[in-house]
Design a protein around this motif. Sequence first.
Motif, PDB file in Angstrom:
ATOM      1  N   ASN A  76       0.993  -1.218  -0.033  1.00 28.01           N
ATOM      2  CA  ASN A  76      -0.047  -0.155  -0.097  1.00 28.01           C
ATOM      3  C   ASN A  76       0.727   1.122  -0.045  1.00 28.01           C
ATOM      4  OD1 ASN A  76      -2.580  -1.279  -0.128  1.00 28.01           O
ATOM      5  ND2 ASN A  76      -2.654  -1.422   2.128  1.00 28.01           N
ATOM      6  N   THR A  77       1.778   1.220  -0.722  1.00 25.74           N
ATOM      7  CA  THR A  77       2.764   2.385  -1.088  1.00 25.74           C
ATOM      8  C   THR A  77       2.853   2.893  -2.357  1.00 25.74           C
ATOM      9  OG1 THR A  77       4.794   1.263  -1.207  1.00 25.74           O
ATOM     10  CG2 THR A  77       4.291   1.795   1.188  1.00 25.74           C
ATOM     11  N   MET A  78       3.209   4.196  -2.513  1.00 25.43           N
ATOM     12  CA  MET A  78       3.414   4.609  -3.883  1.00 25.43           C
ATOM     13  C   MET A  78       4.291   5.599  -3.964  1.00 25.43           C
ATOM     14  SD  MET A  78       0.731   7.339  -5.883  1.00 25.43           S
ATOM     15  CE  MET A  78       0.824   8.521  -4.497  1.00 25.43           C
ATOM     16  N   SER A  79       5.250   5.816  -5.020  1.00 26.91           N
ATOM     17  CA  SER A  79       6.218   6.679  -5.079  1.00 26.91           C
ATOM     18  C   SER A  79       6.328   7.534  -6.138  1.00 26.91           C
ATOM     19  CB  SER A  79       7.760   5.901  -4.900  1.00 26.91           C
ATOM     20  OG  SER A  79       7.753   5.337  -3.709  1.00 26.91           O
ATOM     21  N   LEU A  80       6.821   8.719  -6.222  1.00 28.97           N
ATOM     22  CA  LEU A  80       6.923   9.394  -7.479  1.00 28.97           C
ATOM     23  C   LEU A  80       8.363   9.907  -7.352  1.00 28.97           C
ATOM     24  CD1 LEU A  80       5.549  11.034  -9.798  1.00 28.97           C
ATOM     25  CD2 LEU A  80       5.427  13.205  -8.364  1.00 28.97           C
ATOM     26  N   GLN A  81       9.362   9.550  -8.596  1.00 30.20           N
ATOM     27  CA  GLN A  81      10.692  10.152  -8.665  1.00 30.20           C
ATOM     28  C   GLN A  81      10.727  11.008  -9.661  1.00 30.20           C
ATOM     29  OE1 GLN A  81      13.548   8.599  -7.479  1.00 30.20           O
ATOM     30  NE2 GLN A  81      14.687  10.308  -8.760  1.00 30.20           N
ATOM     31  N   MET A  82      11.050  12.113  -9.189  1.00 29.72           N
ATOM     32  CA  MET A  82      11.339  13.463  -9.989  1.00 29.72           C
ATOM     33  C   MET A  82      12.636  13.846 -10.304  1.00 29.72           C
ATOM     34  SD  MET A  82       8.098  15.902  -8.420  1.00 29.72           S
ATOM     35  CE  MET A  82       8.794  15.862  -6.801  1.00 29.72           C
ATOM     36  N   ASN A  83      12.829  14.062 -11.754  1.00 29.50           N
ATOM     37  CA  ASN A  83      14.201  14.357 -11.957  1.00 29.50           C
ATOM     38  C   ASN A  83      14.216  15.505 -12.800  1.00 29.50           C
ATOM     39  OD1 ASN A  83      15.179  11.784 -11.013  1.00 29.50           O
ATOM     40  ND2 ASN A  83      14.298  10.823 -13.017  1.00 29.50           N
ATOM     41  N   SER A  84      15.457  16.175 -12.929  1.00 30.53           N
ATOM     42  CA  SER A  84      15.379  17.577 -13.687  1.00 30.53           C
ATOM     43  C   SER A  84      14.486  18.389 -13.268  1.00 30.53           C
ATOM     44  CB  SER A  84      15.235  17.272 -15.275  1.00 30.53           C
ATOM     45  OG  SER A  84      16.224  16.327 -15.824  1.00 30.53           O
ATOM     46  N   LEU A  85      14.496  18.761 -12.039  1.00 30.38           N
ATOM     47  CA  LEU A  85      13.387  19.642 -11.236  1.00 30.38           C
ATOM     48  C   LEU A  85      13.441  21.101 -11.895  1.00 30.38           C
ATOM     49  CD1 LEU A  85      13.135  17.686  -7.838  1.00 30.38           C
ATOM     50  CD2 LEU A  85      11.356  18.257  -9.360  1.00 30.38           C
ATOM     51  N   LYS A  86      12.649  21.517 -11.833  1.00 28.11           N
ATOM     52  CA  LYS A  86      12.497  23.109 -12.120  1.00 28.11           C
ATOM     53  C   LYS A  86      12.049  23.734 -11.009  1.00 28.11           C
ATOM     54  CE  LYS A  86      11.733  21.654 -16.958  1.00 28.11           C
ATOM     55  NZ  LYS A  86      10.777  21.762 -18.106  1.00 28.11           N
ATOM     56  N   PRO A  87      12.447  25.240 -11.128  1.00 27.03           N
ATOM     57  CA  PRO A  87      11.755  26.225  -9.934  1.00 27.03           C
ATOM     58  C   PRO A  87      10.216  26.068 -10.047  1.00 27.03           C
ATOM     59  CG  PRO A  87      13.628  26.968 -10.973  1.00 27.03           C
ATOM     60  CD  PRO A  87      13.484  25.965 -11.690  1.00 27.03           C
ATOM     61  N   GLU A  88       9.740  25.658 -11.028  1.00 23.13           N
ATOM     62  CA  GLU A  88       8.339  26.035 -11.167  1.00 23.13           C
ATOM     63  C   GLU A  88       7.501  24.477 -10.745  1.00 23.13           C
ATOM     64  OE1 GLU A  88      10.454  26.454 -13.871  1.00 23.13           O
ATOM     65  OE2 GLU A  88       9.881  25.608 -15.714  1.00 23.13           O
ATOM     66  N   ASP A  89       8.463  23.873 -10.421  1.00 18.35           N
ATOM     67  CA  ASP A  89       8.043  22.337  -9.790  1.00 18.35           C
ATOM     68  C   ASP A  89       7.688  22.726  -7.886  1.00 18.35           C
ATOM     69  OD1 ASP A  89      10.250  20.502 -11.701  1.00 18.35           O
ATOM     70  OD2 ASP A  89       7.996  20.775 -12.057  1.00 18.35           O
ATOM     71  N   THR A  90       8.123  23.776  -7.657  1.00 20.42           N
ATOM     72  CA  THR A  90       8.157  24.149  -6.324  1.00 20.42           C
ATOM     73  C   THR A  90       6.375  24.125  -5.909  1.00 20.42           C
ATOM     74  OG1 THR A  90      10.021  25.314  -6.128  1.00 20.42           O
ATOM     75  CG2 THR A  90       8.507  26.054  -4.572  1.00 20.42           C
ATOM     76  N   ALA A  91       6.020  23.661  -5.087  1.00 20.58           N
ATOM     77  CA  ALA A  91       4.735  23.214  -4.444  1.00 20.58           C
ATOM     78  C   ALA A  91       4.533  22.387  -3.419  1.00 20.58           C
ATOM     79  CB  ALA A  91       3.890  22.977  -5.645  1.00 20.58           C
ATOM     80  N   VAL A  92       3.467  22.374  -2.685  1.00 23.78           N
ATOM     81  CA  VAL A  92       3.077  21.211  -1.437  1.00 23.78           C
ATOM     82  C   VAL A  92       2.507  20.096  -2.409  1.00 23.78           C
ATOM     83  CG1 VAL A  92       1.729  20.684   0.056  1.00 23.78           C
ATOM     84  CG2 VAL A  92       2.635  22.934   0.032  1.00 23.78           C
ATOM     85  N   TYR A  93       3.064  19.113  -2.379  1.00 26.73           N
ATOM     86  CA  TYR A  93       2.570  17.747  -3.083  1.00 26.73           C
ATOM     87  C   TYR A  93       1.803  16.944  -1.995  1.00 26.73           C
ATOM     88  CZ  TYR A  93       5.842  18.713  -7.036  1.00 26.73           C
ATOM     89  OH  TYR A  93       6.345  19.307  -8.005  1.00 26.73           O
TER      90      TYR A  93
END
Length: 117
Positions: A76-93
């Motif tokens: 019952n787990t989930m993951s999100l791998q995020m690469n090449s992050l950009k300033p516009e990815d800034t947020a509460v997830y």
Amino acid sequence: QVQLVESGGGLVQAGGSLRLSCAASGRGFSIYVMGWYRQAPGKQRELVATITTTGTSDYADSVKGRSTISRDNAKNTMSLQMNSLKPEDTAVYFCNAKSLSGIRTAWGQGTQVTVSS
């Protein structure tokens, strides 16, 4: 009631990577789809990526090619791998879980992701 707990947020430089995780517990409803949403200051919450119990995934255009969502149904787990992050990815997830009908839903508390330029 289904409880969702996120982890893995933080501060990263542009071009860096982060892995967000979400753990589900409780017995409120049978989870069919899990997903990540994000909300930046002054903006509406938006979909980032989703994945079903059968592994079918979908991504927002803004993260497609840079992110990979995965799920372990047994844990019952989930993951999100995020690469090449950009300033516009800034947020509460936020982690989200929905029943097959979509009527039942649960949200996590959110985890902050900040990408510095």
